[in-house]
Design a protein around this motif. Structure first.
Motif, PDB file in Angstrom:
ATOM      1  N   ASP A  68       0.851  -1.196   0.000  1.00  0.00           N
ATOM      2  CA  ASP A  68       0.000   0.000   0.000  1.00  0.00           C
ATOM      3  C   ASP A  68       0.885   1.244   0.000  1.00  0.00           C
ATOM      4  O   ASP A  68       1.709   1.422   0.905  1.00  0.00           O
ATOM      5  N   HIS A  87      -3.115   0.392  -7.528  1.00  0.00           N
ATOM      6  CA  HIS A  87      -3.763  -0.682  -8.272  1.00  0.00           C
ATOM      7  C   HIS A  87      -2.790  -1.515  -9.100  1.00  0.00           C
ATOM      8  O   HIS A  87      -3.212  -2.458  -9.763  1.00  0.00           O
ATOM      9  N   LEU A  89       0.951  -3.608  -8.552  1.00  0.00           N
ATOM     10  CA  LEU A  89       1.910  -4.041  -7.534  1.00  0.00           C
ATOM     11  C   LEU A  89       3.335  -3.882  -8.059  1.00  0.00           C
ATOM     12  O   LEU A  89       4.048  -4.865  -8.305  1.00  0.00           O
ATOM     13  N   ASP A 129       2.022  -8.710 -11.200  1.00  0.00           N
ATOM     14  CA  ASP A 129       0.677  -8.356 -11.633  1.00  0.00           C
ATOM     15  C   ASP A 129       0.609  -8.457 -13.164  1.00  0.00           C
ATOM     16  O   ASP A 129       1.606  -8.298 -13.870  1.00  0.00           O
ATOM     17  N   ASP A 164       0.327  -6.374   3.855  1.00  0.00           N
ATOM     18  CA  ASP A 164      -0.900  -5.575   3.887  1.00  0.00           C
ATOM     19  C   ASP A 164      -1.837  -5.928   2.732  1.00  0.00           C
ATOM     20  O   ASP A 164      -2.961  -6.355   2.933  1.00  0.00           O
ATOM     21  N   VAL A 165      -1.412  -5.758   1.495  1.00  0.00           N
ATOM     22  CA  VAL A 165      -2.236  -6.118   0.341  1.00  0.00           C
ATOM     23  C   VAL A 165      -1.355  -6.867  -0.656  1.00  0.00           C
ATOM     24  O   VAL A 165      -0.152  -6.630  -0.738  1.00  0.00           O
ATOM     25  N   SER A 166      -1.963  -7.772  -1.417  1.00  0.00           N
ATOM     26  CA  SER A 166      -1.175  -8.529  -2.387  1.00  0.00           C
ATOM     27  C   SER A 166      -2.111  -9.196  -3.373  1.00  0.00           C
ATOM     28  O   SER A 166      -3.328  -9.264  -3.170  1.00  0.00           O
ATOM     29  N   ASP A 167      -1.534  -9.684  -4.460  1.00  0.00           N
ATOM     30  CA  ASP A 167      -2.251 -10.484  -5.433  1.00  0.00           C
ATOM     31  C   ASP A 167      -2.253 -11.939  -4.951  1.00  0.00           C
ATOM     32  O   ASP A 167      -1.257 -12.405  -4.390  1.00  0.00           O
ATOM     33  N   ASN A 184      -1.938 -10.469   8.623  1.00  0.00           N
ATOM     34  CA  ASN A 184      -2.420  -9.212   8.049  1.00  0.00           C
ATOM     35  C   ASN A 184      -1.668  -8.057   8.687  1.00  0.00           C
ATOM     36  O   ASN A 184      -1.778  -7.813   9.890  1.00  0.00           O
ATOM     37  N   GLN A 186      -2.114  -4.873   8.231  1.00  0.00           N
ATOM     38  CA  GLN A 186      -2.827  -3.600   8.356  1.00  0.00           C
ATOM     39  C   GLN A 186      -3.083  -3.220   9.815  1.00  0.00           C
ATOM     40  O   GLN A 186      -3.002  -2.042  10.180  1.00  0.00           O
TER      41      GLN A 186
END
Length: 427
Positions: A68, A87, A89, A129, A164-167, A184, A186
């Protein structure tokens, strides 16, 4: 814990942003940059990074990987194409519990972050990505997972890794090939972000001042015959010309579009006597968010019905802000919070209180149901949390609605208001 002085004692420190700006614009002055003399940027950066490391150590997490761009910004103060990388990676940062920080950045971008005291090493990113990798998605993800495994073996005290965020492909490759326990990130990052340093508060003050400058301009320019988007453009102009970055939402509406809330700005023509309501949601100078809501009336004169709605919204804000000080529990606040009129409840805003920093942040306190089973109300307000207290008053099926919101710092004695734009006079 990383040592603040030794980390960059022998490293060339980059110029202030204002110095870069002044090289390009000569003597033209940008007021937000006047705050820079009050900000120790390396102290700001190390405070934020150390908050992350403290959370990793406290929760026995060996390392985290942050994709992020807001989390990367908080941890390192590195910025590169923020909205694009929300949007795609194409950049991330690895942070071990022992303090090793490696930024994996978009190719040919190393120069953007080479002078930051928070970063030990910069490498080119391995991206999987589809936009970047096409038919090499699986191949690149496998290579990325192997690299992460190597980093964990070399720098992390255990195999607990927070992301935190991933594909899904990258996550699957890690779990399939290696003994990594994924968590996680976050929660750890947002907990870190919730308590602000003095340098952060100065950054926030600069952003709020920029937002309020735009708000005054919108109020001066508001007139029947212009579109919502035309009026909203004055906020965008003010933000970008004063070093700001972007807007999280498009929440400026007029007349019947003020009820229900959460309608996006449009090309509707504002009519005489319309309410015009907005929520700034502005990521301004230094990346800090100014989140202030106001409701104007075109022509400056409220009708009796508009005045009634505005009075209820004002009462809502005033009541709730008096309940909060250091140590107040979220549940106690929710139990004592102002009760919406029955005919407004189904139109209520998603939360009563939320944290604020580089964007909307934890905590998030929603309207409770009767048995408080609809959300987590554990936790309490802490000193130097920065929060927004907000309201939306619009009756179900009503013609118009009123949105108000102000930004505050939590202190031992109550709330210190950071935003200063005045409420409307109803007389």
């Amino acid at each position: 814990m990383r040592n603040f002085t030794s980390k960059f004692a022998n490293r060339k420190i980059g110029p202030k942003f204002s110095e870069v700006i002044n090289q390009n614009v000569g003597t033209q002055q940008y007021k937000p940059y006047l705050y820079e003399d009050q900000i120790n940027f390396d102290r700001l950066r190390m405070y934020r990074l150390n908050r992350i490391i403290e959370q990793l150590q406290k929760n026995d997490v060996g390392a985290c990987i942050l994709f992020d761009p807001i989390n990367i910004r908080y941890a390192t103060d590195s910025r590169n194409m923020s909205l694009f990388t929300m949007h795609e990676l194409v950049r991330f940062v690895y942070i071990s519990a022992g303090g090793k920080v490696i930024l994996f950045d978009y190719p040919k971008s190393e120069h953007l972050s080479e002078n930051l005291c928070t970063i030990d090493e910069i490498r080119n990113v391995i991206s999987w990505d589809f936009f970047s990798a096409n038919n090499y998605v699986d191949k690149n993800a496998k290579q990325w997972a192997g690299m992460v495994h190597d980093l964990m073996k070399e720098h992390s005290p255990n195999n607990r890794l927070a992301i935190d965020v991933s594909d899904p492909v990258g996550i699957q490759m890690l779990l399939k090939q290696f003994n990594v326990e994924l968590l996680n990130a976050q929660k750890f990052v947002e907990t870190s972000r919730s308590i602000k340093s003095e340098d952060e508060l100065v950054c926030m003050k600069a952003s709020i001042e920029t937002a309020e400058k735009g708000m005054w301009l919108m109020k001066d320019m508001l007139q029947a015959g212009m579109t919502e988007e035309e009026l909203w453009s004055y906020m965008h102009k003010t933000n970008i010309e004063n070093g700001g970055e972007w807007f999280e939402t498009r929440l400026l509406v007029s007349g019947p579009r003020t009820n229900p809330w959460l309608q996006e700005c449009s090309n509707r023509v504002i009519e005489s006597g319309d309410l015009v309501a907005f929520d700034t949601d502005m990521v301004g100078p230094y990346g800090y968010c100014a989140d202030i809501s106001r409701t104007f009336v075109e022509g400056g004169k409220f009708s009796d019905e508009q005045r009634r709605l505005y009075s209820l919204a004002t009462e809502h804000i005033q009541h709730n802000k008096e309940l909060i000080k250091t140590g107040t529990s979220f549940r106690e606040f929710a139990e004592k919070a102002w009760v919406l009129p029955d005919n407004c409840y189904d139109n209520h805003y998603p939360c009563i209180i939320h944290g604020i920093g580089l964007c909307d942040e934890w905590p998030f306190i929603t309207y409770p149901n009767k048995d408080f089973s609809n959300a987590d109300f554990s936790g309490h307000f802490e000193e130097n949390m920065t929060i927004c207290v907000e309201t939306y008053i619009g009756e179900v099926g009503g013609k118009e609605g009123v949105k108000l919101e102000d930004q505050y710092r939590v202190t031992a004695s109550g709330l210190e208001q950071l935003s200063s734009f005045p409420l409307e006079r109803l007389t």
